[in-house]
Design an enzyme around this catalytic site. Structure first.
Site, short mmCIF file in Angstrom:
data_model
loop_
_atom_site.label_atom_id
_atom_site.label_comp_id
_atom_site.label_asym_id
_atom_site.label_seq_id
_atom_site.Cartn_x
_atom_site.Cartn_y
_atom_site.Cartn_z
N GLU A 185 0.76 -1.35 0.13
CA GLU A 185 0.04 -0.08 -0.02
C GLU A 185 0.76 1.26 -0.16
O GLU A 185 2.08 1.48 0.68
CB GLU A 185 -1.00 -0.10 1.34
CG GLU A 185 -1.86 1.13 1.42
CD GLU A 185 -2.71 1.22 2.75
OE1 GLU A 185 -3.65 1.79 2.83
OE2 GLU A 185 -1.98 0.44 3.65
N LYS A 222 -9.25 2.10 -2.31
CA LYS A 222 -9.55 1.76 -0.90
C LYS A 222 -11.01 2.09 -0.67
O LYS A 222 -11.32 3.42 -0.68
CB LYS A 222 -8.50 2.23 -0.05
CG LYS A 222 -8.60 1.64 1.31
CD LYS A 222 -7.21 2.15 2.17
CE LYS A 222 -7.19 1.60 3.46
NZ LYS A 222 -6.08 1.82 4.04
N CYS A 224 -5.53 -3.22 2.59
CA CYS A 224 -5.28 -3.25 4.04
C CYS A 224 -6.52 -3.03 4.90
O CYS A 224 -7.27 -4.12 4.90
CB CYS A 224 -4.59 -1.91 4.25
SG CYS A 224 -3.59 -2.00 5.95
#
Length: 552
Positions: free
Chosen positions: A45, A113, A149
């Site tokens: 990330e 994300k 994540c």
């Protein structure tokens, strides 16, 4: 012959803001992946910017520079494996935390994300816009889903990817260390595998960034929860992971599963790595510290030697008339065992000069804490002078117990640029010293054996700012103090919780009072290695002006 797919995983150490340097790591790793016949080379990330870059990412010139760098990488890496890399991404007026998939000389797709963490050290809601739930991307003969994540800590993103055709999951992370973190990660990732029935590869990076330490430990899980491979913690590396597709879909080909060391070793490695990276990434090469003959400075000196090498560490003893012969002997013994430079700079003459200068103003008052703190502030002054003169970063040495209750002198022993033991309670300092004396690893640059003299570990702690002073004169004994602090700070508990645990109410109230009135000191203190979820910095943000006390 079964279908195969090879991913090169880059568990590497980027530097926040060093876009060119991070891009160079990408190019080097991509060449390695190409030579190994990889189909995809994957980075964690926000790798191109480094992580956690905080508000820097919102600066238009910065995120524009980062996106430009990824476009250049896509062009340079056109003839070989596809490239997957974390980066900021702009669509319209919105800024996203994205995972960019580069192939054919361009950015072919952007995974955005969805779940933005907004707790502990993370403020992503402040920085990024939330992306929509999306589908997988294609590389070669497969479709891959990449929850970024935090997205993998929830059911919806992975389930949506599976429902829209993902054949395995590749999770890019910027996941910082705290004690016991691997078990938390594994529990969440196993849940995603069970829910989707898909293999999952968890990719994390490694290295220190301010207070945070990223511990690597990348791993893969096959359906039914079997660990297929695991990379080492706190160690940068590149590994090639193969998948094979059979009648039941893709499976990760089993590889090496590196076992994690115990929490004592992981904490110590975190402190060494964070100090090494903080010094290097801020442009320093050497450090210095005041070596008092006490246990805290001895541990910091040892961490510094293990991180940087003895030739890059200066220890300075600054004795006053209250410094015992035992402390003089112990400090010199410790420096000699570590093999670092040891300077002896008495402060009695300077203290006398300050006392004489202030005498007309202090006339008619009784000597007390002010006079004690003059010693500490003189030491801070002299250490900072050495730091300025020789370009050596000053390390401060207060443990979490002292930092919590303000048992330290602001502009004195709190002076310095970094504190590797800031999140280590005093009781753990003792045990961490015993652990280091009994253990040595290849990643330590210091010598083997009892580098911290046992006399330092065994004697009662003292600031030695007055005759026969002991820490227990001002504070509860450390086992009691640390247990109360664990309730009030780490568990966010109440005075009633302390009483229920068997502690005296008045003692708990005193500790709570010291904790709150010391906030202004912590606000001005040096950053230090984060070892728990309740470290003193981004994890715990309290007002400096605060008259509230637990009414119980």
């Amino acid at each position: 012959m079964a279908d195969t797919f090879r991913i090169t995983l880059a568990q590497l150490n980027p530097t926040v803001g060093d876009i060119a340097g991070n891009a160079a790591l990408v190019r080097e790793t991509w060449e390695t992946a190409k030579a190994a016949g990889a189909d995809l080379v994957a980075f964690p990330e926000m790798f191109i910017t480094g992580y956690n870059a905080q508000d820097l990412v919102m600066k238009p010139a910065f995120h524009t520079d980062a996106i430009k760098a990824v476009r250049a990488l896509a062009e340079d890496c056109a003839d070989g494996p596809a490239l997957a890399i974390g980066a900021p991404w702009v669509e319209g007026a919105e800024l996203y935390n994205a995972y960019l998939i580069c192939k054919g000389g361009k950015i072919a797709s952007a995974q955005l994300k969805h779940h933005l963490p907004n707790e502990t050290v993370f403020d992503e809601v402040r920085i990024f816009d939330a992306g929509p739930l999306g589908g997988p991307y294609s590389v070669g003969n497969t479709r891959i889903g990449s929850p970024i994540c935090e997205d993998a800590w929830y059911e919806d993103v992975a389930e949506t990817l599976a429902e829209t055709g993902a054949e395995f999951l590749l999770v890019p992370n910027g996941s910082p260390y705290y004690r016991g973190k691997y078990d938390v990660r594994l529990t969440h990732m196993v849940s995603r595998v069970v829910e989707t029935g898909l293999p999952l590869i968890y990719l994390n990076f490694v290295g220190g960034q301010d207070d945070q330490v990223f511990d690597g430990g990348s791993f893969g899980i096959n359906p039914h929860g079997e660990i297929a491979f695991k990379m080492p913690v706190f160690e940068a590396g590149v590994t090639h992971v193969d998948l094979e597709r059979g009648a039941e879909g893709w499976r990760i080909v089993p590889g090496e599963v590196v076992q994690d060391p115990d929490s004592w070793e992981q904490d110590y490695n975190a402190m060494v790595l964070s100090l090494r990276d903080y010094v290097a990434k801020t442009g320093f090469a050497k450090v210095l510290l005041g070596l008092s003959g006490g246990i805290d400075s001895a541990l910091v000196a040892t961490i510094a030697v293990d991180a940087l090498g003895a030739e890059n560490v200066r220890c300075v003893m600054l004795p006053s008339e209250y410094t015992s012969q035992g402390s003089l002997d112990d400090a010199k013994d410790c420096a000699e065992r570590l093999g670092c430079r040891y300077d002896f700079v008495p402060i009695a003459q300077a203290r006398a000069a300050v006392t004489e200068t202030l005498a007309p103003l202090f006339a008619g008052t009784e000597p007390g804490l002010t006079e004690e703190n003059i010693q500490s502030r003189l030491r801070g002054l002299l250490l900072m002078a050495l730091s300025n003169k020789f370009g050596e970063m000053l390390l401060t040495t207060g443990n979490k117990s002292e930092v919590a209750v303000g048992y330290a002198t602001i502009y004195g022993d709190m002076s310095g640029g970094y504190n590797p033991i800031k999140d280590l309670y005093k009781t753990r300092v003792f045990e961490q010293c015993r652990w280091r004396n009994a253990n040595h690893r290849d990643w330590m640059m210091g010598p083997e054996g009892e580098v911290i003299p046992p006399a330092i570990i065994d004697k009662p702690p003292s600031a030695e700012l007055r005759e026969d002073q002991k820490d227990s004169d001002s504070l509860p004994d450390y086992p009691e103090l640390d247990a109360i602090l664990d309730i009030l700070v780490d568990q966010d508990g109440s005075i009633e919780d302390c009483v229920a645990a068997g502690f005296d109410r008045a003692t708990a109230k005193k500790v709570e009072h010291l904790l709150y009135i010391s906030e202004y000191k912590r606000f001005q203190s040096a950053p230090g290695t984060r070892l728990t979820k309740r470290a003193f910095w981004l994890d715990r943000r309290y007002p400096i002006v605060n008259r509230w006390r637990d009414p119980s």
